[in-house]
Motif scaffolding. Sequence first.
Motif, mmCIF file in Angstrom:
data_model
loop_
_atom_site.group_PDB
_atom_site.id
_atom_site.type_symbol
_atom_site.label_atom_id
_atom_site.label_comp_id
_atom_site.label_asym_id
_atom_site.label_seq_id
_atom_site.Cartn_x
_atom_site.Cartn_y
_atom_site.Cartn_z
ATOM 1 N N ARG A 74 -18.241 -60.004 -6.444
ATOM 2 C CA ARG A 74 -17.147 -60.143 -5.472
ATOM 3 C C ARG A 74 -15.889 -59.454 -5.975
ATOM 4 N NH1 ARG A 74 -14.868 -66.020 -5.262
ATOM 5 N NH2 ARG A 74 -14.253 -65.281 -7.353
ATOM 6 N N ASN A 75 -15.571 -59.677 -7.240
ATOM 7 C CA ASN A 75 -14.365 -59.080 -7.813
ATOM 8 C C ASN A 75 -14.485 -57.565 -7.927
ATOM 9 O OD1 ASN A 75 -13.381 -61.691 -8.086
ATOM 10 N ND2 ASN A 75 -14.011 -61.874 -10.218
ATOM 11 N N LEU A 76 -15.648 -57.096 -8.300
ATOM 12 C CA LEU A 76 -15.865 -55.655 -8.397
ATOM 13 C C LEU A 76 -15.704 -54.994 -7.024
ATOM 14 C CD1 LEU A 76 -16.676 -53.196 -10.074
ATOM 15 C CD2 LEU A 76 -19.079 -53.762 -9.629
ATOM 16 N N LEU A 90 -12.373 -51.486 -3.483
ATOM 17 C CA LEU A 90 -11.647 -51.304 -2.216
ATOM 18 C C LEU A 90 -10.177 -50.993 -2.461
ATOM 19 C CD1 LEU A 90 -13.219 -54.150 -0.021
ATOM 20 C CD2 LEU A 90 -13.616 -51.675 0.144
ATOM 21 N N VAL A 91 -9.578 -51.647 -3.443
ATOM 22 C CA VAL A 91 -8.171 -51.374 -3.763
ATOM 23 C C VAL A 91 -8.019 -49.964 -4.320
ATOM 24 C CG1 VAL A 91 -6.270 -52.003 -5.312
ATOM 25 C CG2 VAL A 91 -7.507 -53.772 -4.085
ATOM 26 N N LEU A 92 -8.941 -49.550 -5.192
ATOM 27 C CA LEU A 92 -8.880 -48.197 -5.737
ATOM 28 C C LEU A 92 -9.034 -47.143 -4.635
ATOM 29 C CD1 LEU A 92 -10.992 -48.693 -8.989
ATOM 30 C CD2 LEU A 92 -8.541 -48.185 -8.871
ATOM 31 N N ILE A 93 -9.910 -47.401 -3.673
ATOM 32 C CA ILE A 93 -10.065 -46.487 -2.535
ATOM 33 C C ILE A 93 -8.770 -46.429 -1.732
ATOM 34 C CG2 ILE A 93 -11.231 -46.153 -0.314
ATOM 35 C CD1 ILE A 93 -13.768 -47.290 -1.622
ATOM 36 N N SER A 94 -8.165 -47.592 -1.506
ATOM 37 C CA SER A 94 -6.917 -47.650 -0.729
ATOM 38 C C SER A 94 -5.795 -46.888 -1.421
ATOM 39 C CB SER A 94 -6.512 -49.112 -0.511
ATOM 40 O OG SER A 94 -7.506 -49.822 0.198
#
Length: 570
Positions: A274-276, A281-285
């Motif tokens: 879940r954390n990964l 997703l944050v890195l993509i954003s």
Amino acid sequence: MGLRLLIGRLRMCNQYRAVRQWLAGQKKGIRVIFLLLTAVVTLYIVILLWMLPEMMETIPMDTKYWKVKILTALLMLAPVYVLLLWGAYRCFLVKITTGTWEGFTENRLLGGGKTEERKQCLRLIRLWFLMGAGVTFLWLMVYYYTYFPGSFDLDNLDQWWQIQNSQYDTWHPVFHTLIIAFFTKIVNHYGFAVFMQLFLYSLLCGYLIVTMAKWRFPVWSLLLTEFFLAANPQTHRLLLFMWKDSALTLFMLLFTVYLLNTWLSNGAWLKKRRNLTVWILVLISISMVRHNSILFTIPFLVLTILFFREIRRESVISLVLMLIGMLVIKYPVYDLVEASRPKQTYAERVGVPMTILCNIHETAPESLPPEAAELLDSIGPKERWKTYEMGNYNSLKFVSNANIVVRETQPADFLKLMVRTIGNAPGLSLQAFYQVTRMAWDIRGATPWHEDLEFQLHENEWGFSYVENRRPLQIVLNDFDNWVMNSPFDILFSYNGLHLLAMILCTLFVFIKKGKRWKAMCIPLSLLTYSFGTMMLLCGPTYRFFHFNSVIVVPICLLLFANETGAVEK
């Protein structure tokens, strides 16, 4: 007086011997690398941060004066090098003790454990969340009420028009435009989008402070972090614009929270699926919300693969899935919304060479090749050139047809003109380069980059305008902001070079500690890559490109000195 001088010299000798003994006690390989890194940081401080600004501010450019400055810099190298070694020695035993508190675990919050412990946990969560989110939100709402519906410039006008007409293009990151479009599905008003941005920033501030409290950072460190989150006038000025830079600040805040959890758990937090997932997703954003944000995300993941062995597997997965996710968004998703892609965008990336050409056009036009002089003359009449500010191509770019002229010039031809011009006037070219890039790395001098964060509401077809009867409050708040920005606090907030230097020094001072080593290099090196890579795209002193550093610098520096607990954060 003589006795005091003698005592002072004896103390210096004792400190010198202590530093030598401390270094001798370290492993040879680590000691050699540390001394090399200290030498590199010494050159960074003396040559880049002191000598270059001193030389570039010489008018006229007197080479004799340069020789004096170069000699002075050479004499400074040894004492600065010794001072850095002493700083590392003094910081060797400095450690911010962190840990986990069982009251924060999920099973206790959901009803397990002792009732009193659960109540204490909830009280602390409310306390720190109210400070982190509540105080920040109330402060932001004062400005939101005063400057409703927010600030609105040409970039915002263009993106808002795209949203209202469902005609997207990649000139501005479509990913960011679609985020704003999502807010309009709830309430189709620019003021609501600004409110959501302020609200989310406040929540993330609370999330960061609660996370730090959960890892049992000292109270003073939480208060210092909150001060940098809320007190910087550039923060609320930036967040009143629906800029990609504002969104980048929010995503970098969330990334910092996850970085704290990953680092302090010694990688255990990221091993949960879940954390990964949210990490990727944050890195993509981050990568998609600004065209140049990959200058941070890709180096960071590569460095963690090399140096953060506890999460090496997760970093490889993150890098691969981030790149795949970016491709999916950039092509299938952008094609789905029928986003157009301008063919020639290199005109937006020639700010530094155009600044060099424009500076020489104004100071030494005889040094320009005939083709370069013709290109610059075609930008606009002489009257237009009166608006040009030295070292600020933006001052001419937006009041002339500069972009059209550059786009009509082939990149190869433009490169030849720049190279020939630099060859004709190397000193003036270096001075122009310094003027346009210094706000990314310099630690002193005037800060004209405040100007691009003025409250403004550009004329628009949707009727967005400030409320007239709030003008007196606008004057009061603007005067207060100007007072802060003209105070010593501004040094802490507005100098990206100072934030980078703080992270560089913290990394150097913890490098020799067991468990830090190269792992500590992952954070500052990736931020340096972003800052120095982005500065090559500057058209003028634009603070907002680097604002997020002022928000995360304190928790990052604290993290570098914190001990890893190895516990898994739930």
